[in-house]
Design a protein around this motif. Structure first.
Motif, short mmCIF file in Angstrom:
data_model
loop_
_atom_site.label_atom_id
_atom_site.label_comp_id
_atom_site.label_asym_id
_atom_site.label_seq_id
_atom_site.Cartn_x
_atom_site.Cartn_y
_atom_site.Cartn_z
N GLU A 1 0.83 -1.21 0.00
CA GLU A 1 0.00 0.00 0.00
C GLU A 1 0.86 1.25 0.00
O GLU A 1 0.57 2.22 -0.73
N ARG B 1 2.36 1.78 -3.34
CA ARG B 1 1.33 2.28 -4.26
C ARG B 1 1.15 3.79 -4.10
O ARG B 1 1.08 4.53 -5.09
N SER C 1 4.19 5.66 -5.52
CA SER C 1 4.16 5.64 -6.98
C SER C 1 3.10 6.61 -7.52
O SER C 1 3.34 7.34 -8.49
N PHE D 1 3.81 -1.33 -9.54
CA PHE D 1 4.08 0.08 -9.24
C PHE D 1 5.50 0.50 -9.58
O PHE D 1 5.81 1.69 -9.52
#
Length: 292
Positions: free
Chosen positions: A217, A220, A223, A243
């Motif tokens: 997470e 993510r 990114s 990612f």
């Protein structure tokens, strides 16, 4: 006809690693929806093992019939047959550390057990490093080091089994004079730490199956905020690979169920020292130009 069916049955992967290798080998040719199920299956093997067709299909974002087509595409007669492979993997993975120790000790009961244990781990480490040496791509390695070299701050993200690698990278970068930030906080400030990262920085993210959800997470989020990600993981279908600007696939061998970190640590050392070497060269050129 029966002989042919028996041959096909014998060729089917009966363990998770063989199945994973088959999926990765065919990933470029898989139809879109089947590739979607394949990615979900490798990212969420526990759910595949004991979920219902309806719950798995809903989580993967496909129709239940796609699960059957996925299984048949790989050569199985139905989804239930494929599911057995995932269930067997779970049985193997859920052995306790005490049970793993029993396996290790059971292989060495003639008075030389301590040496055999060490030899077992050395063999696993050697195998991991040998595979890494043969498979690492020079262009990918160069791109990763160039990306990290251009970062103002290198953020380092890992948890659980991967955390020792992240801790070493932070230590080594600090000793080498490269600005870095280990994303960790006993007070729960990781989101605030992450918020300081910008596209001028970069992050090294490390996670292996079963992937640490917090690592995935946070990678993510980074990114999505435009921060380049260099990922060290174990599959093309790893959520981190989705990612990453650059990613490395590391296959670690195990001994008695205890997986090595030898190849991962070697790669981490290579990335760290590679960045320091580039920066030293850059400083040397600046100094020479200033003298001129």
């Amino acid at each position: 006809m029966d002989d042919m069916a028996d041959t096909v049955s014998e060729a089917l992967p009966r363990d998770f690693e063989a199945l994973r290798a088959l999926i990765l080998d065919r990933r470029e040719s898989l139809p879109k929806r089947i590739a979607q199920v394949a990615a979900y299956a490798l990212d969420n093997p526990d759910e595949i093992a004991f979920g219902t067709a309806a719950s798995i299909a809903s989580s993967a974002g496909v129709q239940p019939s796609t699960l059957i087509r996925f299984a048949q595409h790989l050569g199985y007669d139905g989804f239930t047959s494929l599911q057995q492979v995932f269930r067997e993997r779970l049985r193997e993975r859920t052995t306790s550390y005490e049970e793993r120790l029993t396996v290790v000790r059971g292989d060495a009961d003639d008075g030389t057990s301590n040496r055999r244990i060490v030899d077992g781990f050395l063999a696993a480490a050697s195998k991991s490093i040998d595979v890494m040496s043969r498979n690492i791509d020079d262009e990918t390695l160069d791109r990763a080091i160039d990306l990290l070299n251009g970062a103002e701050t290198i953020y380092i993200l890992a948890r659980r089994r991967s955390y020792p690698v992240a801790s070493y990278i932070a230590y080594a970068l600090g000793k080498l004079g490269v600005r870095s930030q280990l994303i960790e906080s006993a007070s729960g400030l990781s989101p605030e730490i992450i918020s300081f990262a910008t596209p001028r920085d970069a992050v090294i993210a490390i996670s292996f199956s079963p992937y640490a959800s917090a690592t995935v997470e946070e990678a993510r989020v980074l990114s999505a905020n435009g921060v380049p990600v260099v990922a060290i993981t174990d599959s093309a279908f790893s959520p981190l690979a989705q990612f990453a600007s650059v990613w490395f696939e590391v296959a670690e061998a195990d001994f008695g169920g205890f997986r090595s970190l030898a190849a991962t640590m070697a790669l981490a050392m290579g990335l760290t020292v590679g960045v320091a070497e580039l920066r030293r060269g850059r400083k040397g050129r600046k100094s020479a130009n200033a003298k001129v």
